[in-house]
Each structure stands twice: as C-alpha cells, then as structure tokens.
Design an enzyme around this catalytic site. Sequence first.
Site, short mmCIF file in Angstrom:
data_model
loop_
_atom_site.label_atom_id
_atom_site.label_comp_id
_atom_site.label_asym_id
_atom_site.label_seq_id
_atom_site.Cartn_x
_atom_site.Cartn_y
_atom_site.Cartn_z
N ARG A 43 47.43 -0.08 -41.02
CA ARG A 43 48.52 0.86 -40.77
C ARG A 43 49.79 0.10 -40.37
NH1 ARG A 43 51.09 5.66 -41.58
NH2 ARG A 43 51.81 6.62 -39.65
N GLY B 255 19.06 22.01 -15.00
CA GLY B 255 20.02 20.93 -14.83
C GLY B 255 19.32 19.63 -14.53
N GLU C 70 19.87 11.92 -20.64
CA GLU C 70 19.02 11.12 -19.74
C GLU C 70 19.62 10.97 -18.34
OE1 GLU C 70 16.38 10.91 -21.02
OE2 GLU C 70 16.46 10.34 -23.12
N GLU D 7 26.68 11.29 -12.44
CA GLU D 7 26.46 11.54 -11.01
C GLU D 7 25.02 11.20 -10.61
OE1 GLU D 7 30.04 13.19 -12.31
OE2 GLU D 7 28.05 13.62 -13.10
N HIS E 2 44.25 5.53 -34.31
CA HIS E 2 44.32 6.24 -35.59
C HIS E 2 45.46 7.26 -35.64
CE1 HIS E 2 40.36 4.52 -36.44
NE2 HIS E 2 40.46 4.98 -37.67
N GLY E 3 46.01 7.62 -34.47
CA GLY E 3 47.08 8.60 -34.44
C GLY E 3 46.63 9.94 -34.99
N GLY E 4 47.47 10.60 -35.73
CA GLY E 4 47.16 11.92 -36.27
C GLY E 4 45.97 11.90 -37.21
#
Length: 401
Positions: free
Chosen positions: A284, A135, A379, A383, A354-356
């Site tokens: 759109r 980790g 990197e 946290e 963009h929706g669906g």
Amino acid sequence: MARLAQTAGLTDIQQEILSTVRDFVDKEIIPVATELEHRDEYPQAIVDGLKELGLFGLMIPEEYGGLGESLLTYALCVEEIARGWMSVSGIINTHFIVAYMLKQHGTQEQKDHFLPRMAAGDIRGAFSMSEPGLGSDVSAITSKAVKDGDEYVLNGQKMWLTNGGTSSLVAVLVRSDEGHPEGTAPHKSMTTFLVEKEPGFGQVRPGLTIPGKIDKMGYKGVDTTELIMDGLRIPADRVLGGVTGRGFYQMMDGVEVGRVNVAARGCGVAQRAFELGVQYAQQRHTFGKAIAQHQAIQFKLAEMATKVEAAHAMMVNAARKKDSGERNDLEAGMAKYLASEYCKEVVEDAFRIHGGYGFSKEYEIERLYREAPMLLIGEGTAEIQKMIIGRRLLEEYRFQG
C-alpha cells in the site's frame, strides 16, 4: 518469512512434523479458510487431511496407535493450524483434552476401548463443563447423576460444547452426590462421565439431545452446541477412572492442556495477523511511498512482532513445564492470558494498517478480527487467569512473618 516464533531445542522428528503441518496449512487451509468461514461450513476435507496426517493421534501413546508426541509438539502444531484458521485448531483441541484425560485418569478398559479409535480419528472427542447460568463458577454445576443399579441417570443442560455435533464421545462433568455426604465441598462431589453418542443433531441417543449449532460472531465452521440430558442412562463403567467424586480434578487437569492450546491458538492467529499487516504495509502506497516506510507504521510493526515473540516464548515454556511432569497452572495461566491479550492487540493493529480495506470481507484480516475475541474468554477469562496467577504467586512467595 518464518523469522518470528522459532523454537530452540526441537528434535529432528518434531521439526519434520511441524514442517509437514506448516506445508498442509499453506496449501490446504489458508486458500479456503475465509470462504468456508463466511459460509459457516464444517471443513470436512481439511479434517480428513488432518486424519491422514495422523494428527488426531499426535499425543496418544504409541501402544494405542498414536504418535506418542509431547504437549510441546502438539502446541506447536496447533499454533501452525490456528495461523491458517483458528476453527480447525478448535476441532482437534477438545479431542485432545478428552484423549489426555483418558490417558491420565481412565481405567485400563477405558483406555483400551477408546484410545486406539481416537488415535485413528474414528472417534472424535468433546468435553462439557459449562452450563447456561454457570459462567466461570464450575462449583455451581446443577446437572446431576443419580445411581440406579448398575447405571447412572443423568439430567441437566450443558452449554458451549465445541464439536458438540460432530463428536462421538463427550466427557461430561456433573454433580454426583452418591457416596458424598451432605455438606461435602462441591468440587469433591463431581464426576466425569464418558458419554458415547452418534454424530449429528437432534436426539443422538435415548435421553440425549444436541439441539443445533449456536450462531456465533466468529469461530465459525466448527460446531458449538448445547447438550440436553433428560433421563440419560450411562453404565457405571463409563465413570472416568471408575470412581465418582474425582471429576473436578480430572477436568482441571485437562483444562491446563486446553489453556496451553488456547495460548498456542493466540500465537498462531497473531502470527498470521502480523504476516498480513507487514505484507500489506509494503504493498500500500500513500504520499508517494509504501506505508511501511512511514515511521508510525514501522513502530506498529515492531510492537506487533515483539508481542508475537513474547507470547510464543511463554506458550512454549508452559508446554515444556507440563511435559516435565511439574505443576504448570501458573505458567499455563500466564501464557493463556498474555497470548490472548496480545493476539487481540496484534490483530487490531493489523486491522488498522489495512485501513478501510480491513473492514471488507474480501480481506482475511476481517475474519481474524472476529476470531480473536473468542480467545479472551475460551478456557477461562482473563480475570480467571489473573486469579489463578495471583493465588499461585502468593503460594510461591509466601511471607514468613
């Protein structure tokens, strides 16, 4: 279109380099990125193009055949490349961390041996700190080097190597207790070894195995691998800097460069997400007009653009601080933290616009939606960045009671 994320004070040479990279991204990367990413195919033609542009030697000094440019120039190039496809920026990032570590910490023989071929792109670099159970706790490294005559014998398993298969030089951080008495702080008993190998998978030199690519949600195309050392023999002259026990500090210096790079990647991906969102919003139509004319969408675009601008400014500040020779862990931590978080948010807003259709693999935003999360952990997690930032702030604002 390029109104956002402008950088003041650039030289004519920097502007020319960025213009060349931007043109390459628009013509050679964006048109093919999504198709290659969906196939998880290594972008060899793109990498060859970057090699022809001299990008693998961008920060390597001119005396070794590089362009001798600044971290700022490099970060702005990374921003442009990540705007096209984040995986390509990952291919050059680890290469430059290793080149930077060699330039800053290598012996003269090591610089003469590696840097000219790295500048030409004939040697590709990767670096390795993480392990399967590690980790963020670098001090818990278990991979070990034991001195045997004029060589060291390395054993252990490393994880999450970007360019693990395609690289021919890996900077590997391991424990080396030789010369360091029992009870020595872990970070003072670590050493970086310069491990040369053949590109590819399987046994790439005696005692060294690259098992294969790790299958990932995003960040495809670039190879991410494990590295297994089983009796790997390395000559003593391949200890970075020629002295054991300095590996932790060498790696952390390189990671500061890496954090600026990740911030730049976040800026580039966020810029592309904004471009896709603002373009789609004008194409759109709903309820008789383009959705860009709806106030709710305009508010979203305003927030996205502001985040792109703020992240870019912090990234540029961190790069300039490092270039000045000053300590920049505070600025790099802030830039990495803000840029990665804002990138995630801007990409999600573009996805919502963009929706669906954003859920369809036919649209580029789907790829960006899977790529952005990697920046949250690469990197150092958010946290870890907060820990670095908090500690540095307490140093700067120490209460004198």
